[in-house]
Write a protein that holds these residues in place. Sequence first.
Motif, PDB file in Angstrom:
ATOM      1  N   GLY A 108      61.762  86.407  91.771  1.00 26.59           N
ATOM      2  CA  GLY A 108      60.833  87.383  91.215  1.00 26.59           C
ATOM      3  C   GLY A 108      60.470  87.120  89.764  1.00 26.59           C
ATOM      4  O   GLY A 108      59.973  87.999  89.074  1.00 26.59           O
ATOM      5  N   GLU A 109      60.713  85.908  89.299  1.00 26.28           N
ATOM      6  CA  GLU A 109      60.431  85.529  87.908  1.00 26.28           C
ATOM      7  C   GLU A 109      59.171  84.671  87.857  1.00 26.28           C
ATOM      8  O   GLU A 109      59.194  83.466  87.632  1.00 26.28           O
ATOM      9  CB  GLU A 109      61.625  84.763  87.337  1.00 26.28           C
ATOM     10  CG  GLU A 109      62.900  85.574  87.357  1.00 26.28           C
ATOM     11  CD  GLU A 109      64.143  84.755  87.080  1.00 26.28           C
ATOM     12  OE1 GLU A 109      64.122  83.522  87.267  1.00 26.28           O
ATOM     13  OE2 GLU A 109      65.154  85.359  86.699  1.00 26.28           O
ATOM     14  N   GLY A 110      58.026  85.329  88.074  1.00 29.62           N
ATOM     15  CA  GLY A 110      56.748  84.630  88.173  1.00 29.62           C
ATOM     16  C   GLY A 110      56.350  83.848  86.937  1.00 29.62           C
ATOM     17  O   GLY A 110      55.778  82.765  87.048  1.00 29.62           O
ATOM     18  N   ALA A 111      56.648  84.368  85.761  1.00 28.97           N
ATOM     19  CA  ALA A 111      56.268  83.670  84.531  1.00 28.97           C
ATOM     20  C   ALA A 111      57.010  82.341  84.407  1.00 28.97           C
ATOM     21  O   ALA A 111      56.406  81.308  84.075  1.00 28.97           O
ATOM     22  CB  ALA A 111      56.548  84.545  83.316  1.00 28.97           C
ATOM     23  N   TYR A 112      58.311  82.352  84.702  1.00 28.69           N
ATOM     24  CA  TYR A 112      59.076  81.107  84.655  1.00 28.69           C
ATOM     25  C   TYR A 112      58.593  80.140  85.735  1.00 28.69           C
ATOM     26  O   TYR A 112      58.517  78.926  85.525  1.00 28.69           O
ATOM     27  CB  TYR A 112      60.569  81.370  84.835  1.00 28.69           C
ATOM     28  CG  TYR A 112      61.223  82.055  83.659  1.00 28.69           C
ATOM     29  CD1 TYR A 112      61.182  81.494  82.392  1.00 28.69           C
ATOM     30  CD2 TYR A 112      61.904  83.258  83.821  1.00 28.69           C
ATOM     31  CE1 TYR A 112      61.793  82.119  81.319  1.00 28.69           C
ATOM     32  CE2 TYR A 112      62.511  83.884  82.751  1.00 28.69           C
ATOM     33  CZ  TYR A 112      62.448  83.315  81.501  1.00 28.69           C
ATOM     34  OH  TYR A 112      63.054  83.928  80.440  1.00 28.69           O
ATOM     35  N   ALA A 113      58.289  80.677  86.906  1.00 29.88           N
ATOM     36  CA  ALA A 113      57.781  79.838  87.997  1.00 29.88           C
ATOM     37  C   ALA A 113      56.477  79.176  87.583  1.00 29.88           C
ATOM     38  O   ALA A 113      56.268  77.983  87.849  1.00 29.88           O
ATOM     39  CB  ALA A 113      57.581  80.666  89.257  1.00 29.88           C
ATOM     40  N   ALA A 114      55.607  79.923  86.925  1.00 26.49           N
ATOM     41  CA  ALA A 114      54.315  79.372  86.501  1.00 26.49           C
ATOM     42  C   ALA A 114      54.490  78.230  85.505  1.00 26.49           C
ATOM     43  O   ALA A 114      53.789  77.209  85.588  1.00 26.49           O
ATOM     44  CB  ALA A 114      53.444  80.475  85.899  1.00 26.49           C
ATOM     45  N   VAL A 115      55.427  78.371  84.579  1.00 28.13           N
ATOM     46  CA  VAL A 115      55.685  77.300  83.605  1.00 28.13           C
ATOM     47  C   VAL A 115      56.203  76.052  84.314  1.00 28.13           C
ATOM     48  O   VAL A 115      55.753  74.937  84.043  1.00 28.13           O
ATOM     49  CB  VAL A 115      56.684  77.770  82.522  1.00 28.13           C
ATOM     50  CG1 VAL A 115      57.121  76.608  81.642  1.00 28.13           C
ATOM     51  CG2 VAL A 115      56.056  78.871  81.673  1.00 28.13           C
ATOM     52  N   ALA A 116      57.129  76.234  85.236  1.00 26.32           N
ATOM     53  CA  ALA A 116      57.664  75.091  85.977  1.00 26.32           C
ATOM     54  C   ALA A 116      56.574  74.431  86.817  1.00 26.32           C
ATOM     55  O   ALA A 116      56.514  73.200  86.920  1.00 26.32           O
ATOM     56  CB  ALA A 116      58.829  75.534  86.856  1.00 26.32           C
TER      57      ALA A 116
ATOM     58  N   HIS B  94      60.340  77.081  92.567  1.00 24.10           N
ATOM     59  CA  HIS B  94      60.673  77.830  93.792  1.00 24.10           C
ATOM     60  C   HIS B  94      61.821  78.796  93.532  1.00 24.10           C
ATOM     61  O   HIS B  94      61.766  79.960  93.945  1.00 24.10           O
ATOM     62  CB  HIS B  94      61.022  76.854  94.917  1.00 24.10           C
ATOM     63  CG  HIS B  94      61.231  77.522  96.227  1.00 24.10           C
ATOM     64  ND1 HIS B  94      62.457  77.981  96.633  1.00 24.10           N
ATOM     65  CD2 HIS B  94      60.368  77.826  97.220  1.00 24.10           C
ATOM     66  CE1 HIS B  94      62.341  78.535  97.828  1.00 24.10           C
ATOM     67  NE2 HIS B  94      61.088  78.451  98.207  1.00 24.10           N
ATOM     68  N   LEU B  95      62.846  78.339  92.836  1.00 19.04           N
ATOM     69  CA  LEU B  95      63.983  79.216  92.526  1.00 19.04           C
ATOM     70  C   LEU B  95      63.548  80.425  91.696  1.00 19.04           C
ATOM     71  O   LEU B  95      63.961  81.554  91.966  1.00 19.04           O
ATOM     72  CB  LEU B  95      65.065  78.434  91.784  1.00 19.04           C
ATOM     73  CG  LEU B  95      65.837  77.426  92.613  1.00 19.04           C
ATOM     74  CD1 LEU B  95      66.775  76.616  91.719  1.00 19.04           C
ATOM     75  CD2 LEU B  95      66.621  78.118  93.715  1.00 19.04           C
ATOM     76  N   HIS B  96      62.727  80.175  90.686  1.00 18.52           N
ATOM     77  CA  HIS B  96      62.245  81.296  89.864  1.00 18.52           C
ATOM     78  C   HIS B  96      61.344  82.226  90.672  1.00 18.52           C
ATOM     79  O   HIS B  96      61.425  83.447  90.543  1.00 18.52           O
ATOM     80  CB  HIS B  96      61.496  80.781  88.631  1.00 18.52           C
ATOM     81  CG  HIS B  96      62.396  80.276  87.559  1.00 18.52           C
ATOM     82  ND1 HIS B  96      63.345  81.059  86.947  1.00 18.52           N
ATOM     83  CD2 HIS B  96      62.484  79.064  86.977  1.00 18.52           C
ATOM     84  CE1 HIS B  96      63.989  80.353  86.038  1.00 18.52           C
ATOM     85  NE2 HIS B  96      63.485  79.131  86.045  1.00 18.52           N
ATOM     86  N   TYR B  97      60.502  81.644  91.499  1.00 19.78           N
ATOM     87  CA  TYR B  97      59.563  82.446  92.293  1.00 19.78           C
ATOM     88  C   TYR B  97      60.325  83.389  93.213  1.00 19.78           C
ATOM     89  O   TYR B  97      60.056  84.598  93.239  1.00 19.78           O
ATOM     90  CB  TYR B  97      58.663  81.517  93.083  1.00 19.78           C
ATOM     91  CG  TYR B  97      57.396  82.122  93.641  1.00 19.78           C
ATOM     92  CD1 TYR B  97      57.259  83.484  93.905  1.00 19.78           C
ATOM     93  CD2 TYR B  97      56.319  81.303  93.933  1.00 19.78           C
ATOM     94  CE1 TYR B  97      56.097  84.014  94.432  1.00 19.78           C
ATOM     95  CE2 TYR B  97      55.144  81.823  94.459  1.00 19.78           C
ATOM     96  CZ  TYR B  97      55.051  83.174  94.715  1.00 19.78           C
ATOM     97  OH  TYR B  97      53.886  83.692  95.234  1.00 19.78           O
ATOM     98  N   ILE B  98      61.279  82.869  93.993  1.00 18.86           N
ATOM     99  CA  ILE B  98      61.987  83.737  94.934  1.00 18.86           C
ATOM    100  C   ILE B  98      62.879  84.751  94.230  1.00 18.86           C
ATOM    101  O   ILE B  98      63.255  85.757  94.819  1.00 18.86           O
ATOM    102  CB  ILE B  98      62.793  82.941  95.987  1.00 18.86           C
ATOM    103  CG1 ILE B  98      63.898  82.124  95.362  1.00 18.86           C
ATOM    104  CG2 ILE B  98      61.882  82.085  96.833  1.00 18.86           C
ATOM    105  CD1 ILE B  98      64.813  81.443  96.368  1.00 18.86           C
TER     106      ILE B  98
END
Length: 86
Positions: free
Chosen positions: A21-29, A15-19
């Motif tokens: 704007g870091e979609g790639a990191y969000a996807a890994v998490a 959620h932190l990465h997503y908000i």
Amino acid sequence: LTGSARASAASLLAHLHYIAGEGAYAAVALDTALDADPEWSLAVLLSRALHSGAHPAMLWATVGYSYELAASLGVDLPQPTMARVG
């Protein structure tokens, strides 16, 4: 961590990465969360939103709800420090 604890921690990180704007990191998490617990609801919701192309700014509403929920449970959270995306 394993199981639901791992899924919870990874979902919050996603959620932190997503908000931010870091979609790639969000996807890994999210992959980590769903590997730990494929039915973890927050991970499932975030994964669907990410893969559907939902803009990160849409998730800021969940931050306010999270603070309201925490307050209703008697939990005092620190104020968010990240700037809004978009």
